[in-house]
Design a protein around this motif. Structure first.
Motif, PDB file in Angstrom:
ATOM      1  N   THR A  67       0.817  -1.222   0.000  1.00 27.72           N
ATOM      2  CA  THR A  67       0.000   0.000   0.000  1.00 27.72           C
ATOM      3  C   THR A  67       0.849   1.269   0.000  1.00 27.72           C
ATOM      4  O   THR A  67       0.318   2.368  -0.187  1.00 27.72           O
ATOM      5  CB  THR A  67      -0.927   0.025   1.225  1.00 27.72           C
ATOM      6  OG1 THR A  67      -0.133  -0.174   2.400  1.00 27.72           O
ATOM      7  CG2 THR A  67      -1.999  -1.042   1.128  1.00 27.72           C
ATOM      8  N   ASP A  68       2.166   1.123   0.207  1.00 29.48           N
ATOM      9  CA  ASP A  68       3.056   2.288   0.202  1.00 29.48           C
ATOM     10  C   ASP A  68       3.454   2.694  -1.217  1.00 29.48           C
ATOM     11  O   ASP A  68       4.093   3.729  -1.403  1.00 29.48           O
ATOM     12  CB  ASP A  68       4.322   2.006   1.008  1.00 29.48           C
ATOM     13  CG  ASP A  68       4.039   1.776   2.487  1.00 29.48           C
ATOM     14  OD1 ASP A  68       4.755   0.963   3.109  1.00 29.48           O
ATOM     15  OD2 ASP A  68       3.094   2.405   3.016  1.00 29.48           O
ATOM     16  N   VAL A  69       3.091   1.890  -2.196  1.00 28.06           N
ATOM     17  CA  VAL A  69       3.451   2.172  -3.584  1.00 28.06           C
ATOM     18  C   VAL A  69       2.939   3.544  -4.019  1.00 28.06           C
ATOM     19  O   VAL A  69       1.808   3.918  -3.729  1.00 28.06           O
ATOM     20  CB  VAL A  69       2.880   1.082  -4.517  1.00 28.06           C
ATOM     21  CG1 VAL A  69       2.909   1.534  -5.971  1.00 28.06           C
ATOM     22  CG2 VAL A  69       3.626  -0.214  -4.342  1.00 28.06           C
ATOM     23  N   GLY A  70       3.797   4.282  -4.719  1.00 28.07           N
ATOM     24  CA  GLY A  70       3.415   5.594  -5.223  1.00 28.07           C
ATOM     25  C   GLY A  70       4.643   6.475  -5.358  1.00 28.07           C
ATOM     26  O   GLY A  70       5.773   6.023  -5.160  1.00 28.07           O
ATOM     27  N   THR A  71       4.401   7.726  -5.708  1.00 27.91           N
ATOM     28  CA  THR A  71       5.488   8.694  -5.802  1.00 27.91           C
ATOM     29  C   THR A  71       5.381   9.666  -4.633  1.00 27.91           C
ATOM     30  O   THR A  71       4.312  10.216  -4.374  1.00 27.91           O
ATOM     31  CB  THR A  71       5.423   9.460  -7.136  1.00 27.91           C
ATOM     32  OG1 THR A  71       5.512   8.528  -8.213  1.00 27.91           O
ATOM     33  CG2 THR A  71       6.566  10.456  -7.240  1.00 27.91           C
ATOM     34  N   TYR A  72       6.491   9.858  -3.960  1.00 27.00           N
ATOM     35  CA  TYR A  72       6.525  10.736  -2.796  1.00 27.00           C
ATOM     36  C   TYR A  72       7.221  12.041  -3.186  1.00 27.00           C
ATOM     37  O   TYR A  72       8.336  12.040  -3.696  1.00 27.00           O
ATOM     38  CB  TYR A  72       7.265  10.055  -1.642  1.00 27.00           C
ATOM     39  CG  TYR A  72       6.488   8.882  -1.093  1.00 27.00           C
ATOM     40  CD1 TYR A  72       6.582   7.622  -1.685  1.00 27.00           C
ATOM     41  CD2 TYR A  72       5.636   9.030  -0.012  1.00 27.00           C
ATOM     42  CE1 TYR A  72       5.850   6.546  -1.209  1.00 27.00           C
ATOM     43  CE2 TYR A  72       4.901   7.963   0.485  1.00 27.00           C
ATOM     44  CZ  TYR A  72       5.008   6.729  -0.124  1.00 27.00           C
ATOM     45  OH  TYR A  72       4.265   5.663   0.351  1.00 27.00           O
ATOM     46  N   PHE A  73       6.525  13.129  -2.945  1.00 26.70           N
ATOM     47  CA  PHE A  73       7.053  14.453  -3.274  1.00 26.70           C
ATOM     48  C   PHE A  73       7.241  15.276  -2.003  1.00 26.70           C
ATOM     49  O   PHE A  73       6.365  15.289  -1.137  1.00 26.70           O
ATOM     50  CB  PHE A  73       6.063  15.228  -4.160  1.00 26.70           C
ATOM     51  CG  PHE A  73       5.897  14.703  -5.551  1.00 26.70           C
ATOM     52  CD1 PHE A  73       4.816  13.901  -5.870  1.00 26.70           C
ATOM     53  CD2 PHE A  73       6.802  15.038  -6.546  1.00 26.70           C
ATOM     54  CE1 PHE A  73       4.646  13.416  -7.163  1.00 26.70           C
ATOM     55  CE2 PHE A  73       6.637  14.574  -7.840  1.00 26.70           C
ATOM     56  CZ  PHE A  73       5.557  13.754  -8.145  1.00 26.70           C
ATOM     57  N   CYS A  74       8.365  15.984  -1.935  1.00 25.87           N
ATOM     58  CA  CYS A  74       8.471  17.034  -0.937  1.00 25.87           C
ATOM     59  C   CYS A  74       8.118  18.348  -1.634  1.00 25.87           C
ATOM     60  O   CYS A  74       8.182  18.440  -2.860  1.00 25.87           O
ATOM     61  CB  CYS A  74       9.866  17.106  -0.336  1.00 25.87           C
ATOM     62  SG  CYS A  74      11.173  17.494  -1.517  1.00 25.87           S
ATOM     63  N   ALA A  75       7.746  19.326  -0.853  1.00 25.44           N
ATOM     64  CA  ALA A  75       7.395  20.636  -1.411  1.00 25.44           C
ATOM     65  C   ALA A  75       7.727  21.692  -0.375  1.00 25.44           C
ATOM     66  O   ALA A  75       7.480  21.494   0.812  1.00 25.44           O
ATOM     67  CB  ALA A  75       5.916  20.695  -1.788  1.00 25.44           C
ATOM     68  N   GLY A  76       8.278  22.796  -0.844  1.00 32.09           N
ATOM     69  CA  GLY A  76       8.658  23.827   0.104  1.00 32.09           C
ATOM     70  C   GLY A  76       8.463  25.221  -0.433  1.00 32.09           C
ATOM     71  O   GLY A  76       8.385  25.430  -1.648  1.00 32.09           O
ATOM     72  N   ILE A  77       8.353  26.142   0.482  1.00 32.60           N
ATOM     73  CA  ILE A  77       8.265  27.565   0.136  1.00 32.60           C
ATOM     74  C   ILE A  77       9.568  28.219   0.548  1.00 32.60           C
ATOM     75  O   ILE A  77       9.983  28.118   1.706  1.00 32.60           O
ATOM     76  CB  ILE A  77       7.098  28.253   0.864  1.00 32.60           C
ATOM     77  CG1 ILE A  77       5.767  27.612   0.470  1.00 32.60           C
ATOM     78  CG2 ILE A  77       7.083  29.748   0.548  1.00 32.60           C
ATOM     79  CD1 ILE A  77       4.574  28.199   1.183  1.00 32.60           C
ATOM     80  N   GLN A  78      10.208  28.848  -0.426  1.00 39.16           N
ATOM     81  CA  GLN A  78      11.435  29.581  -0.123  1.00 39.16           C
ATOM     82  C   GLN A  78      11.125  30.699   0.862  1.00 39.16           C
ATOM     83  O   GLN A  78      10.101  31.363   0.734  1.00 39.16           O
ATOM     84  CB  GLN A  78      12.004  30.159  -1.410  1.00 39.16           C
ATOM     85  CG  GLN A  78      13.301  30.916  -1.253  1.00 39.16           C
ATOM     86  CD  GLN A  78      13.790  31.506  -2.563  1.00 39.16           C
ATOM     87  OE1 GLN A  78      13.127  31.376  -3.585  1.00 39.16           O
ATOM     88  NE2 GLN A  78      14.932  32.140  -2.547  1.00 39.16           N
ATOM     89  N   THR A  79      11.985  30.895   1.838  1.00 37.43           N
ATOM     90  CA  THR A  79      11.792  31.951   2.829  1.00 37.43           C
ATOM     91  C   THR A  79      11.587  33.282   2.125  1.00 37.43           C
ATOM     92  O   THR A  79      12.404  33.687   1.298  1.00 37.43           O
ATOM     93  CB  THR A  79      12.998  32.030   3.782  1.00 37.43           C
ATOM     94  OG1 THR A  79      13.189  30.749   4.396  1.00 37.43           O
ATOM     95  CG2 THR A  79      12.754  33.068   4.859  1.00 37.43           C
ATOM     96  N   GLY A  80      10.485  33.944   2.434  1.00 37.26           N
ATOM     97  CA  GLY A  80      10.188  35.235   1.833  1.00 37.26           C
ATOM     98  C   GLY A  80       9.424  35.162   0.537  1.00 37.26           C
ATOM     99  O   GLY A  80       8.986  36.184   0.007  1.00 37.26           O
TER     100      GLY A  80
END
Lengths: 113, 111
Positions: B82-95
């Motif tokens: 059930t862990d199958v899939g694509t894992y993405f991180c995402a972030g907002i640059q400071t400011g």
């Protein structure tokens, strides 16, 4: 509605035609994002709306792409004179505010023939 | 411009093995979010980290945010199909305002 709604779910168009994609965000969400995802690829940022502020259009790939958000709610992404390289899934997401978790719609799969 | 890279791009594991994906940003991030996208689906939010050095756990998933707020990791213990899939991180640059997604790690779990 309960979630982010996008329409149409699929769109096939001829090269050179204009297309309009629609996104209904979750009610009350002030932030709205458009991303593009090609098959097996990551999410390419296109445009970001936050409340009544001027949108961040820095991700739009060309001047054929434009987007608007009326009344701080529904958004439309317009692609003029479509090209084959525009074929992708276009994902819309909304969040309560900047930095909050995103809720994605099911996307619009665009195919340009 | 902001770049968020993830490694590895692909990972195949036997069911029961552990899995880790790493996320690295060229700039300091105000926060980091992790999403999971099942095949044919859309990204679904997993967790958000805000503080430098923060560690959060969700059952078999452990998330870390680096001290410099430029990197993050997701570790899955004893993977399941059930862990199958694509894992993405995402972030907002400071400011900044917009949320940039990492390149993603596609996980395949072999039963």
């Amino acid at each position: 509605g309960a979630g982010v709604s996008q329409s149409p779910s699929n769109k096939v168009t001829e090269k050179g035609k204009d297309v309009e994609l629609r996104c209904d965000p979750i009610s009350g969400h002030t932030a709205l994002y458009w991303y593009r995802q090609s098959l097996g690829q990551g999410l390419e940022f296109l445009i970001y709306f936050q409340g009544n502020s001027a949108p961040d259009k820095s991700g739009l790939p060309s001047d054929r792409f434009s987007a608007e958000r009326t009344g701080g709610s529904v958004s439309t992404l317009t692609i003029q004179r479509t090209q084959q390289e525009d074929s992708a899934v276009y994902l819309c997401a909304s969040s309560q505010m900047r930095g909050s978790p995103l809720h994605f719609g099911n996307g619009t799969r665009l195919t340009v023939t | 411009g902001q770049q968020v890279m993830q490694i590895p791009q692909y990972q195949h594991v036997q069911e029961g093995e552990d899995f880790t994906t790493y996320c690295n940003s060229s700039t300091t991030l105000s926060n980091i979010q992790w999403y999971k996208q099942r095949p044919g689906g859309h990204p679904v939010f997993l967790i958000q980290l805000v503080k430098s050095g923060e560690v959060k756990k969700q059952k078999r998933l452990t998330f870390q945010f680096g001290e410099a707020k430029k990197n993050s990791s997701l570790h899955i213990t004893a993977t399941q199909t059930t862990d199958v899939g694509t894992y993405f991180c995402a972030g907002i640059q400071t400011g900044a305002n917009n949320l940039f997604f990492g390149t993603g790690t596609r996980l395949t779990v072999i039963p």
